[in-house]
Design a protein around this motif. Structure first.
Motif, PDB file in Angstrom:
ATOM      1  N   UNK A 191       1.009  -1.259  -0.001  1.00  0.00           N
ATOM      2  CA  UNK A 191       0.199   0.172   0.063  1.00  0.00           C
ATOM      3  C   UNK A 191       0.790   1.273   0.081  1.00  0.00           C
ATOM      4  N   UNK A 192       0.723   2.164  -0.965  1.00  0.00           N
ATOM      5  CA  UNK A 192       1.444   3.327  -0.999  1.00  0.00           C
ATOM      6  C   UNK A 192       0.947   4.267   0.204  1.00  0.00           C
ATOM      7  N   UNK A 193       1.811   5.070   0.848  1.00  0.00           N
ATOM      8  CA  UNK A 193       1.249   5.897   2.083  1.00  0.00           C
ATOM      9  C   UNK A 193       0.712   7.155   1.226  1.00  0.00           C
ATOM     10  N   UNK A 194      -0.528   7.589   2.013  1.00  0.00           N
ATOM     11  CA  UNK A 194      -1.005   8.768   1.684  1.00  0.00           C
ATOM     12  C   UNK A 194      -0.009  10.120   2.139  1.00  0.00           C
ATOM     13  N   UNK A 195      -0.292  11.022   1.462  1.00  0.00           N
ATOM     14  CA  UNK A 195       0.261  12.290   1.506  1.00  0.00           C
ATOM     15  C   UNK A 195      -0.203  13.007   2.937  1.00  0.00           C
ATOM     16  N   UNK A 196       0.917  13.514   3.499  1.00  0.00           N
ATOM     17  CA  UNK A 196       0.596  14.084   4.923  1.00  0.00           C
ATOM     18  C   UNK A 196      -0.191  15.229   4.861  1.00  0.00           C
ATOM     19  N   UNK A 197      -1.392  15.217   5.656  1.00  0.00           N
ATOM     20  CA  UNK A 197      -2.397  16.185   5.620  1.00  0.00           C
ATOM     21  C   UNK A 197      -1.929  17.241   6.654  1.00  0.00           C
ATOM     22  N   UNK A 198      -1.577  18.528   6.157  1.00  0.00           N
ATOM     23  CA  UNK A 198      -0.880  19.582   6.751  1.00  0.00           C
ATOM     24  C   UNK A 198      -2.020  20.758   7.340  1.00  0.00           C
ATOM     25  N   UNK A 199      -3.287  20.774   6.867  1.00  0.00           N
ATOM     26  CA  UNK A 199      -4.180  21.688   7.337  1.00  0.00           C
ATOM     27  C   UNK A 199      -4.687  21.557   8.823  1.00  0.00           C
ATOM     28  N   UNK A 200      -4.638  20.349   9.325  1.00  0.00           N
ATOM     29  CA  UNK A 200      -5.028  20.327  10.850  1.00  0.00           C
ATOM     30  C   UNK A 200      -4.226  20.893  11.660  1.00  0.00           C
ATOM     31  N   UNK A 201      -2.757  20.891  11.335  1.00  0.00           N
ATOM     32  CA  UNK A 201      -1.674  21.873  12.083  1.00  0.00           C
ATOM     33  C   UNK A 201      -1.965  23.416  11.934  1.00  0.00           C
ATOM     34  N   UNK A 202      -2.556  23.585  10.808  1.00  0.00           N
ATOM     35  CA  UNK A 202      -2.811  25.141  10.875  1.00  0.00           C
ATOM     36  C   UNK A 202      -3.987  25.514  11.651  1.00  0.00           C
ATOM     37  N   UNK A 203      -5.094  24.743  11.690  1.00  0.00           N
ATOM     38  CA  UNK A 203      -5.984  24.929  12.774  1.00  0.00           C
ATOM     39  C   UNK A 203      -5.523  24.791  14.194  1.00  0.00           C
ATOM     40  N   UNK A 204      -4.607  23.769  14.520  1.00  0.00           N
ATOM     41  CA  UNK A 204      -4.027  23.732  15.879  1.00  0.00           C
ATOM     42  C   UNK A 204      -3.172  24.836  16.251  1.00  0.00           C
ATOM     43  N   UNK A 205      -2.399  25.387  15.207  1.00  0.00           N
ATOM     44  CA  UNK A 205      -1.511  26.773  15.443  1.00  0.00           C
ATOM     45  C   UNK A 205      -2.572  27.833  15.926  1.00  0.00           C
ATOM     46  N   UNK A 206      -3.757  28.025  14.982  1.00  0.00           N
ATOM     47  CA  UNK A 206      -4.865  28.842  15.143  1.00  0.00           C
ATOM     48  C   UNK A 206      -5.146  29.228  16.595  1.00  0.00           C
ATOM     49  N   UNK A 207      -5.622  27.886  17.024  1.00  0.00           N
ATOM     50  CA  UNK A 207      -6.221  27.841  18.428  1.00  0.00           C
ATOM     51  C   UNK A 207      -5.091  28.072  19.377  1.00  0.00           C
ATOM     52  N   UNK A 208      -3.700  27.743  19.090  1.00  0.00           N
ATOM     53  CA  UNK A 208      -2.733  27.795  20.011  1.00  0.00           C
ATOM     54  C   UNK A 208      -2.540  29.374  20.337  1.00  0.00           C
ATOM     55  N   UNK A 209      -2.484  30.002  19.040  1.00  0.00           N
ATOM     56  CA  UNK A 209      -2.189  31.682  19.290  1.00  0.00           C
ATOM     57  C   UNK A 209      -3.459  32.367  19.857  1.00  0.00           C
ATOM     58  N   UNK A 210      -4.582  31.776  19.761  1.00  0.00           N
ATOM     59  CA  UNK A 210      -5.779  32.488  20.180  1.00  0.00           C
ATOM     60  C   UNK A 210      -5.758  32.052  21.714  1.00  0.00           C
ATOM     61  N   UNK A 211      -5.591  30.873  22.192  1.00  0.00           N
ATOM     62  CA  UNK A 211      -5.193  30.903  23.584  1.00  0.00           C
ATOM     63  C   UNK A 211      -4.139  31.339  24.158  1.00  0.00           C
TER      64      UNK A 211
END
Length: 338
Positions: A95-115
């Motif tokens: 099975x070929x590995x899927x490409x890493x999804x990077x947009x959840x890190x953007x959401x986490x970064x947004x919440x970290x900055x907000x907190x």
């Protein structure tokens, strides 16, 4: 029917190479082809496709009637979902590995900055919260103080006024001593009062140490008369009261009883009052000394400690403070000029 079919070289069963055993040619196994007599596979064309990702050889059947382009990738690589390859063929591929999804890190970064921004805002407001709490306790203390003053406000106010007046009086006396202390007059007061005390002590030993409170009271009365706080009739009345208290209540001799009043008159009186007081007190001491017996005169009185009257001590201290302040002021001006 099976004998009439001819197999072309391209239709021979292909060999699948296991990725884990590329270097072992003896591990090659022929892929079992379905029977050619089956009508199910009569319209199929076998084709061998090489996996571009280096996963080995893949064999899949494609319809000739245009259902799928033979050059298109396998269905399991067309989507990121589950593979459609049968279970019996899955051991041949990886099975070929899927490409890493990077947009959840953007959401986490947004919440970290907000907190973190919220935390900084809360940290910046802790002073306001502390001040608000202190103001609240201040209001409570004011309420309690108002409740107390509602019942006993007048005595407390009077006591505070007495303390304030005393502090102002002490400050005025201190500044008047530093700036306007009458050093010659204080020197004369110490000289004449010490003369009266020496006459009384020579006539009746221990007459000064036996009545320190009356001497202090007489000095306060004299200071009040000089400042104008005590009027002259009350001044004479207080002196007579001190003499009567010492003579008739304490049962002292006339010389000892008249000592506080004579010392005050000699200290703050007019020049003629001072002279008259000193002469009168000296005559009283001579008369009392002549009336006493020789045994009483020859008795030696041992004094362990002689105490200086408080009014004379304060007068001497005032002279010292004034002279010291004048010297410091003079030296300071000299240093500034130099």
């Amino acid at each position: 029917m099976a004998a009439s079919l001819k197999l072309s070289p391209s239709s021979s069963p292909p060999l699948l190479l296991n990725p884990k055993s590329r270097s072992s040619p003896h591990l090659l196994k022929p892929f079992p082809s379905p029977p050619l007599s089956s009508p199910r596979f009569s319209s199929l064309k076998r084709s061998n496709l090489f996996d571009r990702r280096g996963l080995g050889l893949l064999v899949h059947a494609v319809k000739n009637d245009g259902g799928m382009d033979p050059r298109s990738p396998a269905p399991e690589y067309q989507s990121g979902g589950e593979s459609t390859m049968p279970e019996r063929f899955r051991y041949l591929t990886r099975e070929a590995p899927d490409r890493p999804v990077r947009w959840p890190w953007v959401i986490a970064l947004f919440f970290l900055v907000y907190c973190w921004r919220t935390v900084l805002w809360e940290l910046s407001n802790w002073k306001k919260a502390a001040l608000a709490i202190l103001h609240f306790f201040g209001y409570l203390s004011k309420l309690a103080l108002a409740f107390v003053f509602h019942f006993i406000g007048d005595p407390i106010t009077g006591f505070i006024r007495i303390i304030e007046s005393s502090l102002y009086l002490v400050r005025d006396i201190y500044f008047s001593i530093i700036a306007f202390a009458p050093v010659p007059e204080l020197t004369r007061i110490i000289l004449f009062a010490s003369t009266i005390l020496a006459i009384g002590e020579a006539t009746v030993p221990d007459s000064v140490n036996s009545q320190p409170y009356l001497l202090t009271l007489a000095g306060i009365i004299g200071f009040g008369a000089v400042k104008g706080v005590i009027l002259e009739p009350f001044f004479w009345l207080f002196l007579v009261g001190i003499f009567c208290f010492s003579r008739f209540i304490k049962k002292r001799e006339s010389t000892s009883a008249a000592l506080p009043s004579a010392a005050v008159l000699a200290a703050i009186g007019e020049p003629w009052v001072r002279g008259l007081t000193m002469v009168s007190y000296l005559a009283l001491a001579i008369v009392q000394n002549s009336k006493s017996s020789e045994e009483a005169v020859n008795v030696e009185v041992s004094l362990k400690q002689r105490k200086l009257p408080l009014p004379l001590l304060l007068a001497a201290l005032s002279i010292g403070i004034h002279v010291a302040a004048k010297w410091i002021r003079y030296r300071h001006l000299r240093w500034m000029i130099a």
